[in-house]
Design an enzyme around this catalytic site. Structure first.
Site, PDB file in Angstrom:
ATOM      1  N   HIS A  53    -156.041 -20.297  11.959  1.00 23.33           N
ATOM      2  CA  HIS A  53    -157.062 -21.037  12.692  1.00 23.33           C
ATOM      3  C   HIS A  53    -157.526 -22.271  11.909  1.00 23.33           C
ATOM      4  CE1 HIS A  53    -158.736 -17.944  10.127  1.00 23.33           C
ATOM      5  NE2 HIS A  53    -159.832 -18.676  10.002  1.00 23.33           N
ATOM      6  N   CYS A  90    -152.766 -23.744   6.527  1.00 20.84           N
ATOM      7  CA  CYS A  90    -153.986 -22.934   6.642  1.00 20.84           C
ATOM      8  C   CYS A  90    -155.149 -23.824   6.213  1.00 20.84           C
ATOM      9  CB  CYS A  90    -153.897 -21.638   5.838  1.00 20.84           C
ATOM     10  SG  CYS A  90    -153.690 -21.822   4.054  1.00 20.84           S
ATOM     11  N   GLY A  91    -156.282 -23.244   5.899  1.00 23.71           N
ATOM     12  CA  GLY A  91    -157.419 -24.087   5.555  1.00 23.71           C
ATOM     13  C   GLY A  91    -157.150 -24.920   4.319  1.00 23.71           C
ATOM     14  N   GLY A 114    -154.069 -24.386   2.374  1.00 28.43           N
ATOM     15  CA  GLY A 114    -152.636 -24.358   2.055  1.00 28.43           C
ATOM     16  C   GLY A 114    -152.299 -23.298   1.010  1.00 28.43           C
ATOM     17  N   ILE A 115    -153.307 -22.809   0.326  1.00 24.53           N
ATOM     18  CA  ILE A 115    -153.066 -21.901  -0.806  1.00 24.53           C
ATOM     19  C   ILE A 115    -152.581 -20.536  -0.336  1.00 24.53           C
ATOM     20  CG2 ILE A 115    -154.132 -20.716  -2.758  1.00 24.53           C
ATOM     21  CD1 ILE A 115    -156.050 -23.154  -2.974  1.00 24.53           C
ATOM     22  N   GLY A 116    -153.304 -19.936   0.594  1.00 23.62           N
ATOM     23  CA  GLY A 116    -152.918 -18.607   1.055  1.00 23.62           C
ATOM     24  C   GLY A 116    -151.528 -18.597   1.656  1.00 23.62           C
ATOM     25  N   MET A 117    -151.206 -19.618   2.432  1.00 23.37           N
ATOM     26  CA  MET A 117    -149.878 -19.706   3.036  1.00 23.37           C
ATOM     27  C   MET A 117    -148.803 -19.763   1.961  1.00 23.37           C
ATOM     28  SD  MET A 117    -149.718 -19.534   6.306  1.00 23.37           S
ATOM     29  CE  MET A 117    -150.324 -20.024   7.919  1.00 23.37           C
ATOM     30  N   HIS A 133    -137.558 -31.915  -7.651  1.00 24.13           N
ATOM     31  CA  HIS A 133    -137.502 -31.055  -8.828  1.00 24.13           C
ATOM     32  C   HIS A 133    -137.390 -29.570  -8.480  1.00 24.13           C
ATOM     33  CE1 HIS A 133    -139.323 -33.971 -12.031  1.00 24.13           C
ATOM     34  NE2 HIS A 133    -138.507 -34.592 -11.206  1.00 24.13           N
ATOM     35  N   ARG A 174    -130.361 -30.507 -14.097  1.00 24.61           N
ATOM     36  CA  ARG A 174    -131.253 -29.579 -14.816  1.00 24.61           C
ATOM     37  C   ARG A 174    -132.212 -28.867 -13.863  1.00 24.61           C
ATOM     38  NH1 ARG A 174    -133.287 -34.648 -15.136  1.00 24.61           N
ATOM     39  NH2 ARG A 174    -135.533 -34.980 -15.056  1.00 24.61           N
TER      40      ARG A 174
END
Ligand code: RB5
Length: 146
Positions: free
Chosen positions: A9, A65-66, A68-71, A98, A132
């Site tokens: 949401h 998500c709110g 982006g972290i939880g996703m 990278h 690399r």
């Protein structure tokens, strides 16, 4: 380019704008929901996008998500997924060059639509550097893909 997208949401408004923009760029977009602004749990929406990317049913995934972290945390639980939370174009480019990030996570409550489009564009137009970086990505996959 087949792109799987989903949100919760907190990200649904930005996701909608990105779906519209991606479609205008001739991307083939699969939207795994949700379709309303009712409160939902982001892992339920991260999972199908991550699974589609890991299975090769989608080339790339975008999760909103709110913050982006939880996703990103949820998507990175799926073997073969390299999800990156990105807040600017430079990090979007680096995530691809990278890290070969195959899922991009955005914060719908913190990233304006125009910036989000620039971020997605930078990510789509960047190329994995190989060399690399390929060795390092292979180490990630070797450790976490079993
Ligand atoms: C939902 O309120 C919020 O926690 C979610 O959208 C996301 O920001 C989590 O990381």
């Amino acid at each position: 380019m087949r792109i799987a997208v989903a949100s919760d949401h907190g990200g649904i408004a930005l996701k909608g704008a990105l779906v519209e923009w991606l479609s205008s760029q001739a991307a083939s977009v699969t939207d795994f929901g949700p379709e309303s602004t009712d409160s939902v749990d982001y892992p339920d929406y991260a999972r199908p996008v991550a699974a589609a990317v890991a299975a090769g049913d989608a080339d790339l995934g975008i999760l909103v998500c709110g913050s982006g972290i939880g996703m990103s945390i949820a998507a990175n639980k799926v073997a073969g997924v390299r999800a990156a939370v990105v807040q600017d174009e430079v990090h979007a480019r680096l995530a691809r060059e990278h890290n070969d990030a195959n899922v991009l996570c955005l914060g719908g409550r913190f990233t304006a639509t125009a910036l989000a489009i620039d971020i997605v564009s930078a990510w789509l137009n960047a190329e994995f550097g190989g060399g690399r970086h390929a060795r390092r990505v292979a180490k990630i996959e070797g450790v976490f893909s079993h």
